[in-house]
Scaffold this active site. Structure first.
Site, PDB file in Angstrom:
ATOM      1  N   GLY A 110      -8.739 116.572 -69.666  1.00  0.00           N
ATOM      2  CA  GLY A 110      -8.409 116.452 -68.254  1.00  0.00           C
ATOM      3  C   GLY A 110      -6.920 116.540 -67.995  1.00  0.00           C
ATOM      4  O   GLY A 110      -6.218 117.355 -68.589  1.00  0.00           O
TER       5      GLY A 110
ATOM      6  N   THR B 186      -7.517 131.377 -72.870  1.00  0.00           N
ATOM      7  CA  THR B 186      -6.409 132.076 -72.229  1.00  0.00           C
ATOM      8  C   THR B 186      -6.477 131.918 -70.711  1.00  0.00           C
ATOM      9  O   THR B 186      -7.497 132.198 -70.095  1.00  0.00           O
ATOM     10  CB  THR B 186      -6.450 133.581 -72.572  1.00  0.00           C
TER      11      THR B 186
ATOM     12  N   ASP C  29      -3.123 128.343 -66.273  1.00  0.00           N
ATOM     13  CA  ASP C  29      -2.742 129.073 -65.061  1.00  0.00           C
ATOM     14  C   ASP C  29      -3.753 128.837 -63.942  1.00  0.00           C
ATOM     15  O   ASP C  29      -3.385 128.684 -62.773  1.00  0.00           O
ATOM     16  CB  ASP C  29      -2.631 130.569 -65.355  1.00  0.00           C
TER      17      ASP C  29
END
Length: 273
Positions: A208, A227, A231
């Site tokens: 988390g 990956t 972001d």
């Protein structure tokens, strides 16, 4: 709902699937190779747009197929791309990514056109107002990041800074960020550099995230490719904050978005997905 302006990197991702990541000096046989849109800035812009925010992207690509494909991928997800420059003498940035069978990755980034982004390109930052968010990372020149943060703060906008990949940033820029987003490795590097910030959000992967006194756990998910998970977290967090969410609800939305991202290959979801 406030607007989000992302100032950051735009890359093409070259991703190799491997049974396990190679050690120093070791060669392993890959299982697959594919190409997709990426870059921390672009990934975060797409994540924010997918979360429902009005998003503009400011960055640079080369005059090549990779750049045109990256811009098209962002536009397909609803990101406004009018502030993306095309650089004639530099290739679009490239990330070379290895992903093992457990979803872990190692990444090398070649900046290319991302290093052409300059302070002269930051005019759109001055148009931000209270309620808007400037979202930044560190895959473009650091002086540009610092200038953008200062100008956004002067305009009354909120600055969200993802300190990745890690680099030392001026103390006044760290103080502007609300929040400064780091993962556990970057948090350790921040401390080792003797740097601090008043508003730090630390992502903890499968466990988390924490933001000051708040902790939000992550739901268990099957990891296909990690990956872009960070972001997606940053973009979704910015979208929630722009919509007026409090810190805890924004973290919940961001953690859920990161969980969805590790469930598919690539940093960005397929168009329409």
């Amino acid at each position: 709902m406030g607007r989000i302006l992302v100032v950051g990197s735009i890359n093409q991702d070259l991703r190799a699937g491997v049974e396990r990541l190679p050690g120093p000096g070791e060669t392993v046989i890959g299982r697959s190779l594919d190409r997709s849109a990426g870059g921390k800035g672009a990934n975060q812009a797409v994540a924010a747009a997918v979360a429902g925010a009005a998003v503009d992207m400011l960055g640079a690509v080369g005059d090549d197929d990779a750049g045109r494909g990256s811009v098209a991928a962002m536009a397909a997800h609803g990101v406004r791309v009018e502030h993306i420059a095309v650089v004639a003498d530099e290739p679009t940035g490239t990330a070379i990514i290895q992903v093992d069978d457990g979803g872990e990755n190692s990444i090398v980034v070649i900046p290319g056109a991302n290093h052409a982004v300059s302070e002269a390109d930051l005019g759109p930052v001055d148009g931000l107002t209270a309620g808007d968010i400037l979202l930044l990372q560190l895959e473009i020149p650091l002086p540009v990041v610092a200038a953008a943060a200062r100008r956004a703060a002067a305009a009354g906008a909120r600055v969200v800074l993802n300190l990745a990949p890690f680099a030392p940033v001026d103390a006044d820029v760290l103080a502007i960020a609300d929040p400064l987003i780091v993962n556990e490795h970057e948090a350790a590097q921040l401390a080792a550099a003797g740097l601090d910030a008043p508003s730090v959000l630390t992502t903890l992967g499968a466990r988390g995230a924490t933001w000051a006194d708040l902790y939000v756990p992550a739901e268990p998910v099957e990891v296909v490719d990690s990956t872009g998970a960070g972001d997606s977290f940053c973009g979704a967090l910015a979208a929630a904050l722009a919509a007026g969410a409090d810190r805890q609800d924004a973290m919940r939305a961001a953690t859920a978005a990161a969980g969805r991202t590790v469930g598919h290959l690539g940093a960005q979801p397929p168009a329409g997905g």
